[in-house]
Design a protein around this motif. Structure first.
Motif, PDB file in Angstrom:
ATOM      1  N   LYS A  95       1.056  -1.271   0.026  1.00 23.40           N
ATOM      2  CA  LYS A  95      -0.413  -0.121  -0.073  1.00 23.40           C
ATOM      3  C   LYS A  95       0.833   1.073  -0.186  1.00 23.40           C
ATOM      4  O   LYS A  95       0.806   2.118  -0.827  1.00 23.40           O
ATOM      5  CB  LYS A  95      -0.686   0.274   1.675  1.00 23.40           C
ATOM      6  N   LEU A  96       1.909   1.615   0.913  1.00 29.19           N
ATOM      7  CA  LEU A  96       2.866   2.399   0.691  1.00 29.19           C
ATOM      8  C   LEU A  96       3.381   2.612  -0.675  1.00 29.19           C
ATOM      9  O   LEU A  96       4.219   3.674  -1.099  1.00 29.19           O
ATOM     10  CB  LEU A  96       3.724   2.158   2.054  1.00 29.19           C
ATOM     11  N   LEU A  97       3.926   1.651  -0.727  1.00 21.43           N
ATOM     12  CA  LEU A  97       4.660   1.432  -2.475  1.00 21.43           C
ATOM     13  C   LEU A  97       3.811   2.069  -3.420  1.00 21.43           C
ATOM     14  O   LEU A  97       4.135   2.733  -4.285  1.00 21.43           O
ATOM     15  CB  LEU A  97       5.057  -0.314  -2.727  1.00 21.43           C
ATOM     16  N   LEU A  98       2.544   1.714  -2.804  1.00 20.95           N
ATOM     17  CA  LEU A  98       1.822   1.720  -4.610  1.00 20.95           C
ATOM     18  C   LEU A  98       1.643   3.454  -4.946  1.00 20.95           C
ATOM     19  O   LEU A  98       1.055   3.828  -5.714  1.00 20.95           O
ATOM     20  CB  LEU A  98       0.666   0.868  -5.035  1.00 20.95           C
ATOM     21  N   ASP A  99       1.029   3.835  -3.655  1.00 17.67           N
ATOM     22  CA  ASP A  99       0.047   5.452  -3.244  1.00 17.67           C
ATOM     23  C   ASP A  99       2.300   5.941  -3.311  1.00 17.67           C
ATOM     24  O   ASP A  99       1.560   7.142  -3.639  1.00 17.67           O
ATOM     25  CB  ASP A  99       0.579   4.978  -1.931  1.00 17.67           C
ATOM     26  N   LEU A 100       2.747   6.136  -3.175  1.00 17.40           N
ATOM     27  CA  LEU A 100       4.648   6.433  -4.186  1.00 17.40           C
ATOM     28  C   LEU A 100       4.447   6.316  -5.743  1.00 17.40           C
ATOM     29  O   LEU A 100       4.599   7.648  -5.877  1.00 17.40           O
ATOM     30  CB  LEU A 100       5.777   5.713  -3.233  1.00 17.40           C
ATOM     31  N   LEU A 101       3.998   5.168  -6.218  1.00 18.51           N
ATOM     32  CA  LEU A 101       4.135   5.504  -7.708  1.00 18.51           C
ATOM     33  C   LEU A 101       2.850   6.132  -8.186  1.00 18.51           C
ATOM     34  O   LEU A 101       3.329   6.739  -9.013  1.00 18.51           O
ATOM     35  CB  LEU A 101       4.191   3.677  -7.858  1.00 18.51           C
ATOM     36  N   TYR A 102       1.848   6.058  -7.267  1.00 18.77           N
ATOM     37  CA  TYR A 102       0.972   6.550  -8.354  1.00 18.77           C
ATOM     38  C   TYR A 102       1.042   8.569  -8.106  1.00 18.77           C
ATOM     39  O   TYR A 102       0.621   8.985  -9.270  1.00 18.77           O
ATOM     40  CB  TYR A 102      -0.379   6.520  -7.436  1.00 18.77           C
ATOM     41  N   GLN A 103       1.642   8.861  -6.506  1.00 17.98           N
ATOM     42  CA  GLN A 103       1.540  10.146  -6.419  1.00 17.98           C
ATOM     43  C   GLN A 103       3.096  10.241  -7.744  1.00 17.98           C
ATOM     44  O   GLN A 103       3.095  11.441  -8.090  1.00 17.98           O
ATOM     45  CB  GLN A 103       2.257  10.133  -5.557  1.00 17.98           C
ATOM     46  N   THR A 104       3.721   9.436  -7.608  1.00 20.25           N
ATOM     47  CA  THR A 104       4.947   9.548  -8.811  1.00 20.25           C
ATOM     48  C   THR A 104       4.518   9.565 -10.380  1.00 20.25           C
ATOM     49  O   THR A 104       5.118  10.855 -11.011  1.00 20.25           O
ATOM     50  CB  THR A 104       5.934   9.116  -8.848  1.00 20.25           C
ATOM     51  N   ALA A 105       4.085   9.054 -10.829  1.00 19.47           N
ATOM     52  CA  ALA A 105       3.208   8.707 -12.052  1.00 19.47           C
ATOM     53  C   ALA A 105       2.368  10.460 -11.675  1.00 19.47           C
ATOM     54  O   ALA A 105       2.359  11.421 -13.295  1.00 19.47           O
ATOM     55  CB  ALA A 105       2.153   7.605 -12.294  1.00 19.47           C
ATOM     56  N   LYS A 106       1.639  10.574 -10.890  1.00 20.11           N
ATOM     57  CA  LYS A 106       0.821  12.104 -11.562  1.00 20.11           C
ATOM     58  C   LYS A 106       1.728  13.269 -11.637  1.00 20.11           C
ATOM     59  O   LYS A 106       1.102  14.355 -12.530  1.00 20.11           O
ATOM     60  CB  LYS A 106       0.504  11.888 -10.086  1.00 20.11           C
ATOM     61  N   ARG A 107       2.976  12.983 -11.953  1.00 13.23           N
ATOM     62  CA  ARG A 107       3.877  14.707 -11.420  1.00 13.23           C
ATOM     63  C   ARG A 107       4.915  14.069 -12.616  1.00 13.23           C
ATOM     64  O   ARG A 107       6.013  14.413 -12.790  1.00 13.23           O
ATOM     65  CB  ARG A 107       4.774  14.551 -10.581  1.00 13.23           C
ATOM     66  N   GLN A 108       4.177  13.124 -13.863  1.00 15.07           N
ATOM     67  CA  GLN A 108       4.984  12.734 -14.857  1.00 15.07           C
ATOM     68  C   GLN A 108       5.167  13.898 -15.510  1.00 15.07           C
ATOM     69  O   GLN A 108       6.582  13.987 -16.976  1.00 15.07           O
ATOM     70  CB  GLN A 108       4.585  11.525 -15.748  1.00 15.07           C
ATOM     71  N   ASP A 109       5.176  15.038 -15.466  1.00 13.21           N
ATOM     72  CA  ASP A 109       5.400  16.393 -16.010  1.00 13.21           C
ATOM     73  C   ASP A 109       6.375  16.440 -16.532  1.00 13.21           C
ATOM     74  O   ASP A 109       7.156  17.575 -16.536  1.00 13.21           O
ATOM     75  CB  ASP A 109       4.532  16.970 -16.832  1.00 13.21           C
ATOM     76  N   LYS A 110       7.106  16.752 -14.038  1.00 14.50           N
ATOM     77  CA  LYS A 110       8.537  17.111 -13.700  1.00 14.50           C
ATOM     78  C   LYS A 110       9.228  15.986 -13.938  1.00 14.50           C
ATOM     79  O   LYS A 110      10.369  16.217 -15.073  1.00 14.50           O
ATOM     80  CB  LYS A 110       7.514  17.647 -12.288  1.00 14.50           C
ATOM     81  N   ASN A 111       8.968  14.619 -13.745  1.00 10.00           N
ATOM     82  CA  ASN A 111      10.161  13.763 -13.719  1.00 10.00           C
ATOM     83  C   ASN A 111      10.306  12.803 -14.441  1.00 10.00           C
ATOM     84  O   ASN A 111      10.933  10.898 -14.758  1.00 10.00           O
ATOM     85  CB  ASN A 111       9.638  12.861 -12.465  1.00 10.00           C
ATOM     86  N   LYS A 112       9.241  12.758 -15.747  1.00 11.90           N
ATOM     87  CA  LYS A 112       9.480  12.306 -16.577  1.00 11.90           C
ATOM     88  C   LYS A 112       9.018  11.030 -17.015  1.00 11.90           C
ATOM     89  O   LYS A 112       9.432   9.524 -17.606  1.00 11.90           O
ATOM     90  CB  LYS A 112      10.660  12.157 -17.749  1.00 11.90           C
ATOM     91  N   MET A 113       8.629   9.909 -15.518  1.00 10.92           N
ATOM     92  CA  MET A 113       8.070   8.649 -15.202  1.00 10.92           C
ATOM     93  C   MET A 113       6.045   8.704 -15.423  1.00 10.92           C
ATOM     94  O   MET A 113       5.870   8.860 -14.161  1.00 10.92           O
ATOM     95  CB  MET A 113       8.760   8.797 -13.778  1.00 10.92           C
ATOM     96  N   SER A 114       6.225   7.782 -16.428  1.00  4.56           N
ATOM     97  CA  SER A 114       4.713   7.458 -16.683  1.00  4.56           C
ATOM     98  C   SER A 114       4.502   5.939 -15.315  1.00  4.56           C
ATOM     99  O   SER A 114       5.513   6.018 -14.694  1.00  4.56           O
ATOM    100  CB  SER A 114       4.889   7.253 -17.581  1.00  4.56           C
ATOM    101  N   ALA A 115       3.211   5.965 -14.954  1.00  5.28           N
ATOM    102  CA  ALA A 115       3.031   4.346 -14.872  1.00  5.28           C
ATOM    103  C   ALA A 115       3.534   3.524 -15.265  1.00  5.28           C
ATOM    104  O   ALA A 115       3.908   2.367 -15.352  1.00  5.28           O
ATOM    105  CB  ALA A 115       1.134   4.161 -14.900  1.00  5.28           C
ATOM    106  N   HIS A 116       3.940   3.508 -16.673  1.00  9.87           N
ATOM    107  CA  HIS A 116       3.952   2.551 -17.430  1.00  9.87           C
ATOM    108  C   HIS A 116       5.633   2.112 -17.399  1.00  9.87           C
ATOM    109  O   HIS A 116       6.259   1.382 -17.346  1.00  9.87           O
ATOM    110  CB  HIS A 116       4.012   2.517 -18.995  1.00  9.87           C
TER     111      HIS A 116
END
Length: 481
Positions: A226-247
């Protein structure tokens, strides 16, 4: 009952100011903790309704057989598998050890830090500095406090170390037992009007299946997932900055979350796409996957409210389909039975709690509060005193004759005589009190009603009248003979 007593008697204002937290999965967690076998059987029965698991794969999911994983009997790429096994031989307190709550507490520091630094470009893809990573790894293994905000470490160091921790676990985060079930979930697709499978994924059934599958994960695995997937979800929401999509994130974490240990890409072959797409789906819908389905909540609730029949979604929800109108009466009858059982059980629990509360108040030291509570009990003595048996449903009152002959008939037939008295209160209606209730009211310190001597004299006069009437009837019968 103790909680009820404390709630009624306690006058602490600080307790009343605390917020009430409602957990919709309370009974689900209670059932999982207290009766894990019943809980697992309930969840797995609904999983098999969604996906087709053969006998061997079902036994693996239940833990009855060792999981058979791809590449286990293959001699190809044996060198790489041996190399990966050697990397995991050096076990520390956190890294390389089985997942524990202590390990999660240490790793949660990394996750919390990364939540504050999600804008770093290439997060989880760009490797960090190996020297700084080793220093951070030793600190986590030793259990020392780490100040990640000091600027000594870079976000890429922390992200790479998090992947390293997951990669050194003895088995993937989703466990080996669930591997085949996740492959079947990836194959869930919609059906066309003719009933044929299409290539469009059935997202609703996939979410439901993942919700069920996550419910039977070990508690540490579920917490960290749960902690990990929530982190990855928030990371994908900022893919315009970090260039990391969900895929892109799924490609980084699928080998650590879902791939079996000691396997290579050649071992998985055509399943790699399914596994990567499956992790991508988990990241996109992570906010829905850790809630128990509504029918599981209902079954867990009914289990603790007196009903021992575990109902599946087929029984609770599938009867609501438009084409099953003829089944609606059956559904309404079933719900009425459940409601009746619920009401009877609730009423019984309430009566027991009130009786316990009465004993608690009666044993309190003499005080103004005790007198006030006793006055409240005296308003409804038959329902609140521990010596009274409260019927579950009120019996219909029969119209009784008030004549003297009617009184004799009731006495001869053995029907208990109910004394009637006028209420001394301001209420216009008379109040009926039995001999036992009068005794209980006097014992509890209530105001004096009808005296005991007066009751005995009244009973004596009635018995004397009955005796005279019997003698008169017998004399008439003898004269007629």
């Amino acid at each position: 009952s103790d909680a009820i007593c404390n709630f009624v008697i306690c006058n602490d204002s600080s307790l009343r100011s605390q917020p009430i937290i409602f957990n919709p999965d309370f009974f689900v967690e209670k059932l999982r903790h207290e009766k894990p076998e019943v809980f697992t059987e309930l969840v797995v029965s609904n999983i098999t309704r969604l996906i087709d698991l053969p006998g061997a794969e079902l036994a693996q999911l239940m833990g009855e057989e060792d999981p058979k994983l791809p590449g286990a009997n293959s001699t190809a790429s044996g060198f790489f598998r041996s190399l990966m096994s050697l990397k995991r031989k050096e076990k520390g307190v956190v890294f390389g050890s089985p997942l524990t709550e202590e390990g999660i507490a240490q790793v949660s520091q990394l996750i919390e830090y990364l939540h504050k630094n999600l804008r770093a470009e290439g997060l989880f893809r760009v490797p960090g500095n190996s020297i700084r990573q080793q220093i951070l790894k030793d600190a986590l293994n030793s259990g020392t406090d780490i100040d990640l905000d000091s600027g000594e470490f870079h976000s890429n160091d922390v992200a790479t170390l998090l992947k390293m921790f997951l990669g050194e676990l003895p088995e993937p985060l989703l466990t080996h037992k669930h591997f085949h079930a996740h492959l079947k979930i990836a194959d869930l697709t919609l059906f066309d009007e003719k009933g044929n499978k299409t290539s469009t994924p059935d997202k609703e059934r996939q979410i439901e299946a993942l919700q069920l599958l996550f419910l039977i994960l070990p508690a540490p695995n579920r917490s960290l997932l749960k902690l990990l997937l929530d982190l990855l979800y928030q990371t994908a929401k900022r893919q315009d900055k970090n260039k990391m999509s969900a895929h892109n994130l799924a490609l980084m974490f699928a080998p650590h979350i879902l791939w079996p240990r000691n396997v290579t890409a050649n071992d998985l072959q055509e399943n790699i796409t399914k596994l990567n797409n499956g992790v991508t789906f988990m990241i996109k819908h992570s906010q829905k996957l850790f809630k128990a389905p509504a029918y599981i909540r209902e079954c867990a609730r009914l289990h603790y409210l007196g009903s021992r029949a575990h109902t599946s979604k087929d029984d609770l929800d599938l009867l609501t389909s438009p084409g099953s109108k003829e089944l609606q009466p059956l559904k309404s009858q079933k719900r009425s039975r459940l409601d009746t059982c619920h009401q009877e059980d609730t009423q019984q629990r309430t009566e027991e709690a009130l009786k316990e509360l009465f004993r608690h108040v009666h044993n309190m030291p003499d005080s103004a509060k005790k007198k006030k509570l006793i006055r409240q009990f005296n308003k409804h003595p038959t329902a609140l005193t521990p010596g009274s048996d409260v019927p579950t449903s009120p019996a219909p009152r029969r119209t009784r004759s008030r004549s003297f002959s009617g009184l004799i008939k009731r006495k001869v037939l053995g029907t208990p005589v109910i004394l009637e008295r006028k209420s001394r209160d301001a209420t216009p209606e008379p109040e009926r009190v039995s001999k036992e209730n009068v005794h209980l009211l006097q014992k509890c310190g209530s105001p004096a009603h009808m005296s005991q001597a007066k009751l005995k004299s009244l009973e004596g006069r009635k018995e004397e009248s009955c005796r005279r009437m019997r003698a008169r009837l017998l004399s008439k019968d003898s004269s007629s003979l």
